[in-house]
Scaffold this active site. Structure first.
Site, PDB file in Angstrom:
ATOM      1  N   GLY A  66       2.917  -1.346   4.324  1.00 28.40           N
ATOM      2  CA  GLY A  66       3.117   0.070   4.056  1.00 28.40           C
ATOM      3  C   GLY A  66       4.253   0.635   3.647  1.00 28.40           C
ATOM      4  N   GLY A  67       4.857   1.030   4.671  1.00 25.07           N
ATOM      5  CA  GLY A  67       6.219   1.880   4.358  1.00 25.07           C
ATOM      6  C   GLY A  67       7.372   1.293   3.547  1.00 25.07           C
ATOM      7  N   ASN A  83       0.847  -1.064  -0.025  1.00 22.44           N
ATOM      8  CA  ASN A  83      -0.022  -0.152  -0.065  1.00 22.44           C
ATOM      9  C   ASN A  83       0.976   1.087  -0.056  1.00 22.44           C
ATOM     10  OD1 ASN A  83      -1.895   2.071   0.306  1.00 22.44           O
ATOM     11  ND2 ASN A  83      -2.333   1.367   2.507  1.00 22.44           N
ATOM     12  N   GLU A 135      -5.303  -5.066  10.926  1.00 19.83           N
ATOM     13  CA  GLU A 135      -4.291  -3.909  11.241  1.00 19.83           C
ATOM     14  C   GLU A 135      -4.633  -3.593  12.688  1.00 19.83           C
ATOM     15  OE1 GLU A 135      -4.209  -0.412   8.120  1.00 19.83           O
ATOM     16  OE2 GLU A 135      -6.317  -0.649   8.314  1.00 19.83           O
ATOM     17  N   HIS A 182      -9.584   0.639   5.165  1.00 17.00           N
ATOM     18  CA  HIS A 182      -8.166   0.962   5.839  1.00 17.00           C
ATOM     19  C   HIS A 182      -8.509   1.884   7.173  1.00 17.00           C
ATOM     20  CE1 HIS A 182      -4.078   2.562   6.411  1.00 17.00           C
ATOM     21  NE2 HIS A 182      -3.804   1.403   5.690  1.00 17.00           N
TER      22      HIS A 182
END
Length: 248
Positions: free
Chosen positions: A232-233, A9, A166, A94
């Site tokens: 993510g990152g 993402n 999450e 999300h």
């Protein structure tokens, strides 16, 4: 056996040039990757990424969708627009959409329904805040999020849904969820699905979305009920992302 899935993402990151470099670097390292790999990119770069990935094993996804087909919804993107760019996946619910844009469980469920009705696979995100975990409400919160979707689309639809857990309290906070904490919640999610249909629960892929990185990916994915990651990152760095893909 459930399919291992790694979904990147990108959130609101990258540029036209950076997108080209990142996608090409990922593609060049995909030779030994056996898991399904998805990258969910910002809307402006979807056409660019569609052209880059071509017929490769890299799959294109979007980060959100609007439940309406068209109309006066400034700034929004419809499911048909997403499909026009060859995307087959879309992130729904999300934690950032839930918290920053006030998307409740009912809105998220509607988005799941629209995605399914238009042959897109939703990556359904669920998870609890720090205050929820501290007050022992993890299972209650997660149950409500899943239940809203089951109530609208039915349990059988989960054959075509990817779930991503999450733990919001473990994302960018400096607090790390242990593999056991992650496994416990994944097992609970699967058990909730099993109450409706055990077969569906066993074939539904449940990804972990709590700051998975090259250092913890293998240990997390060795857990019985963790079937991959929503990254993510680390998805913005080709080598980190590829290491996670290969750890599975």
């Amino acid at each position: 056996m459930r399919q291992v899935i790694i979904a990147g993402n990108w959130k609101m990151n990258a540029s036209k040039e950076a997108t080209n470099i990142l996608v090409m670097d990922i593609l060049s390292g995909m030779v030994d990757v056996k898991s399904k790999v998805i990258i969910c990119v910002p809307f402006p770069y979807m056409a660019q990424v569609e052209a880059l990935v071509g017929c490769s094993q890299l799959n294109l996804g979007a980060q959100d969708l609007n439940i309406n087909k068209s109309g006066a919804f400034t700034g929004e993107v419809s499911v048909d627009m997403i499909k026009d760019f060859g995307a087959r996946y879309v992130i729904v619910g999300h934690s950032e959409r839930r918290s920053l844009y006030f998307e409740n469980n009912e809105i998220v469920a509607q988005k799941v329904q629209v995605a399914l009705n238009n042959n897109l696979t939703p990556l359904l995100c669920i998870g609890e805040l720090l205050e929820d975990r501290d007050s022992g409400k993890t299972q209650e919160v997660v149950s409500e999020q899943i239940q809203a979707v089951i109530d609208l689309v039915g349990i059988d639809a989960f054959k075509d849904i990817i779930v991503a857990y999450e733990p919001v309290w473990a994302i960018g906070t400096g607090i790390t969820a242990t593999p056991q904490q992650a496994q416990d919640t994944h097992a609970f999610i699967r058990s909730m699905l099993a109450k409706y249909d055990d077969n569906v629960s066993q074939i539904t892929s449940i990804l972990y979305g709590g700051s998975m990185n090259p250092r913890n990916a293998a240990e997390l994915m060795n857990c019985k009920d963790i079937d991959g990651g929503l990254i993510g990152g680390a998805s913005l760095k080709a080598q980190d992302f590829l290491q996670i893909c290969k750890a599975s």
